[in-house]
Design a protein around this motif. Structure first.
Motif, PDB file in Angstrom:
ATOM      1  N   UNK A 138       0.845  -1.172  -0.227  1.00 10.05           N
ATOM      2  CA  UNK A 138      -0.016  -0.007   0.025  1.00 10.05           C
ATOM      3  C   UNK A 138       1.034   1.056  -0.154  1.00 10.05           C
ATOM      4  N   UNK A 139       1.862   1.340   0.647  1.00  5.07           N
ATOM      5  CA  UNK A 139       2.901   2.474   0.801  1.00  5.07           C
ATOM      6  C   UNK A 139       3.676   2.537  -0.614  1.00  5.07           C
ATOM      7  N   UNK A 140       3.858   1.524  -1.322  1.00  5.07           N
ATOM      8  CA  UNK A 140       4.432   1.599  -2.683  1.00  5.07           C
ATOM      9  C   UNK A 140       3.343   2.294  -3.551  1.00  5.07           C
ATOM     10  N   UNK A 141       2.256   1.820  -3.415  1.00 10.37           N
ATOM     11  CA  UNK A 141       1.253   2.546  -4.420  1.00 10.37           C
ATOM     12  C   UNK A 141       0.739   3.920  -3.997  1.00 10.37           C
ATOM     13  N   UNK A 142       0.633   4.255  -2.664  1.00 11.41           N
ATOM     14  CA  UNK A 142       0.602   5.631  -2.275  1.00 11.41           C
ATOM     15  C   UNK A 142       1.623   6.659  -2.488  1.00 11.41           C
ATOM     16  N   UNK A 143       2.852   6.088  -2.507  1.00 12.07           N
ATOM     17  CA  UNK A 143       4.204   7.008  -2.404  1.00 12.07           C
ATOM     18  C   UNK A 143       5.186   6.493  -3.550  1.00 12.07           C
ATOM     19  N   UNK A 144       4.579   6.669  -4.746  1.00  8.87           N
ATOM     20  CA  UNK A 144       5.516   6.015  -5.884  1.00  8.87           C
ATOM     21  C   UNK A 144       7.059   6.893  -5.766  1.00  8.87           C
ATOM     22  N   UNK A 145       8.007   6.063  -5.847  1.00  8.30           N
ATOM     23  CA  UNK A 145       9.197   6.853  -5.795  1.00  8.30           C
ATOM     24  C   UNK A 145       9.940   6.307  -4.469  1.00  8.30           C
ATOM     25  N   UNK A 146       9.118   5.979  -3.370  1.00  3.20           N
ATOM     26  CA  UNK A 146       9.667   5.926  -2.187  1.00  3.20           C
ATOM     27  C   UNK A 146      10.598   4.519  -2.030  1.00  3.20           C
ATOM     28  N   UNK A 147      11.578   4.717  -1.441  1.00  2.00           N
ATOM     29  CA  UNK A 147      12.426   3.405  -1.194  1.00  2.00           C
ATOM     30  C   UNK A 147      12.165   2.617  -0.196  1.00  2.00           C
ATOM     31  N   UNK A 148      11.696   1.390  -0.412  1.00  2.00           N
ATOM     32  CA  UNK A 148      11.117   0.478   0.622  1.00  2.00           C
ATOM     33  C   UNK A 148      11.972  -0.587   0.962  1.00  2.00           C
ATOM     34  N   UNK A 149      11.729  -0.750   2.407  1.00  2.00           N
ATOM     35  CA  UNK A 149      12.496  -1.967   2.936  1.00  2.00           C
ATOM     36  C   UNK A 149      11.748  -2.489   4.102  1.00  2.00           C
ATOM     37  N   UNK A 150      11.965  -3.839   4.374  1.00  2.00           N
ATOM     38  CA  UNK A 150      11.012  -4.678   5.198  1.00  2.00           C
ATOM     39  C   UNK A 150      11.795  -5.488   5.925  1.00  2.00           C
ATOM     40  N   UNK A 151      11.806  -5.823   7.189  1.00  2.00           N
ATOM     41  CA  UNK A 151      12.407  -6.913   7.799  1.00  2.00           C
ATOM     42  C   UNK A 151      11.460  -7.838   8.667  1.00  2.00           C
ATOM     43  N   UNK A 152      11.630  -8.949   8.756  1.00  2.00           N
ATOM     44  CA  UNK A 152      10.692  -9.780   9.745  1.00  2.00           C
ATOM     45  C   UNK A 152      11.493 -10.860  10.283  1.00  2.00           C
ATOM     46  N   UNK A 153      11.315 -11.478  11.577  1.00  2.00           N
ATOM     47  CA  UNK A 153      11.837 -12.608  11.904  1.00  2.00           C
ATOM     48  C   UNK A 153      11.348 -13.839  11.581  1.00  2.00           C
ATOM     49  N   UNK A 154      10.259 -13.807  10.808  1.00  2.00           N
ATOM     50  CA  UNK A 154       9.906 -15.132  10.326  1.00  2.00           C
ATOM     51  C   UNK A 154      10.145 -15.374   8.746  1.00  2.00           C
ATOM     52  N   UNK A 155      10.762 -16.391   8.414  1.00  2.00           N
ATOM     53  CA  UNK A 155      11.092 -16.742   7.045  1.00  2.00           C
ATOM     54  C   UNK A 155       9.822 -16.837   6.228  1.00  2.00           C
ATOM     55  N   UNK A 156       8.839 -17.601   7.116  1.00  2.00           N
ATOM     56  CA  UNK A 156       7.748 -18.161   6.164  1.00  2.00           C
ATOM     57  C   UNK A 156       6.529 -16.739   5.868  1.00  2.00           C
ATOM     58  N   UNK A 157       6.638 -15.693   6.714  1.00  2.00           N
ATOM     59  CA  UNK A 157       6.034 -14.369   6.362  1.00  2.00           C
ATOM     60  C   UNK A 157       6.800 -13.961   5.372  1.00  2.00           C
ATOM     61  N   UNK A 158       7.940 -13.872   5.406  1.00  2.00           N
ATOM     62  CA  UNK A 158       8.809 -13.161   4.264  1.00  2.00           C
ATOM     63  C   UNK A 158       8.424 -13.932   2.931  1.00  2.00           C
ATOM     64  N   UNK A 159       8.259 -15.126   2.802  1.00  2.00           N
ATOM     65  CA  UNK A 159       7.963 -15.994   1.439  1.00  2.00           C
ATOM     66  C   UNK A 159       6.682 -15.335   0.903  1.00  2.00           C
ATOM     67  N   UNK A 160       5.705 -14.891   1.722  1.00  2.00           N
ATOM     68  CA  UNK A 160       4.489 -14.119   1.326  1.00  2.00           C
ATOM     69  C   UNK A 160       4.729 -12.835   0.824  1.00  2.00           C
ATOM     70  N   UNK A 161       5.535 -12.043   1.641  1.00  2.00           N
ATOM     71  CA  UNK A 161       5.762 -10.887   1.273  1.00  2.00           C
ATOM     72  C   UNK A 161       6.672 -10.683   0.076  1.00  2.00           C
ATOM     73  N   UNK A 162       7.918 -11.607   0.000  1.00  2.00           N
ATOM     74  CA  UNK A 162       8.247 -11.458  -1.372  1.00  2.00           C
ATOM     75  C   UNK A 162       7.469 -11.802  -2.728  1.00  2.00           C
ATOM     76  N   UNK A 163       6.545 -12.743  -2.450  1.00  2.00           N
ATOM     77  CA  UNK A 163       5.880 -13.251  -3.667  1.00  2.00           C
ATOM     78  C   UNK A 163       4.917 -11.953  -3.902  1.00  2.00           C
ATOM     79  N   UNK A 164       4.403 -11.039  -3.012  1.00  2.00           N
ATOM     80  CA  UNK A 164       3.571  -9.973  -2.988  1.00  2.00           C
ATOM     81  C   UNK A 164       4.311  -8.776  -3.566  1.00  2.00           C
TER      82      UNK A 164
END
Length: 220
Positions: free
Chosen positions: A61-87
């Protein structure tokens, strides 16, 4: 069955299957997230980090609302990151890391962030106060740390609060009833300003820590 020894293992076990239906089921009670995204006011080309980014729903949603922003994310769960990466794909740089012990320079090569987001994550992090401190330390001068999470539901009926707390406990979620005083203490200690709002009769809270423009370079 092997004993779960770490918080990362617990989160992976918790979300191995839940991640597939997480956003569909949580949309009805993780309130205030869209308000937070709308209020970020990311500067052009700004660096935005979501700590405990989960499925990447907010980052998308942030990527859509703020084009050009440089986005980063971290999570302790590899499982959640699998879904995040696919999205998200290449819209954000995603890394596995502990919210209580990370270095943005090492993970992302970034010396501080203009906006940092903690969305319904402090209520799941055992050392939530530590996560707040680490996030605040990564703010650039003029940067903002946005926190949305469960409130104490003190203005809601007792029966509702009891049922909600019981439901949340099944998913290792504990509302942080001392969030406001802890954030005020952090603001006073580091010369930050704090805006703290209670939403939906204290069902949720939305807080913003702001770093002054003349603050020294971020350190972590």
């Amino acid at each position: 069955m092997r004993e779960i020894r770490t918080h990362a293992e617990l989160m992976d076990a918790n979300y191995r299957l839940q991640r597939l239906i997480y956003d569909v089921t949580r949309r009805y009670y993780l309130l205030g997230r869209d308000t937070m995204v709308a209020d970020l006011a990311v500067p052009p080309g700004g660096h935005v980090l979501e700590v405990a980014c989960g499925t990447g729903r907010n980052l998308a949603l942030i990527a859509k609302a703020y084009p050009g922003a440089r986005l980063y994310g971290l999570d302790i769960s590899r499982e959640m990151l699998r879904t995040a990466t696919a999205r998200i794909g290449t819209q954000a740089v995603l890394k596995q890391a502990d919210a209580c012990d990370f270095d943005g320079r090492t993970l992302f090569g970034v010396y501080g962030f203009d906006r940092i987001v903690l969305s319904y994550s402090l209520s799941m992090i055992p050392d939530w106060a530590g996560a707040l401190r680490v996030a605040a330390a990564h703010l650039r001068p003029g940067g903002e740390l946005h926190v949305v999470d469960f409130g104490d539901q003190s203005a809601l009926p007792d029966w509702f609060r009891t049922l909600l707390r019981g439901w949340l406990a099944r998913f290792h979620v504990t509302p942080r009833t001392h969030l406001e005083p802890r954030m005020r203490a952090l603001a006073n200690e580091h010369g930050l300003s704090l805006q703290f709002r209670r939403l939906y009769r204290d069902y949720a809270v939305y807080a913003v820590l702001r770093s002054p423009e003349d603050r020294g370079a971020a350190h972590s």
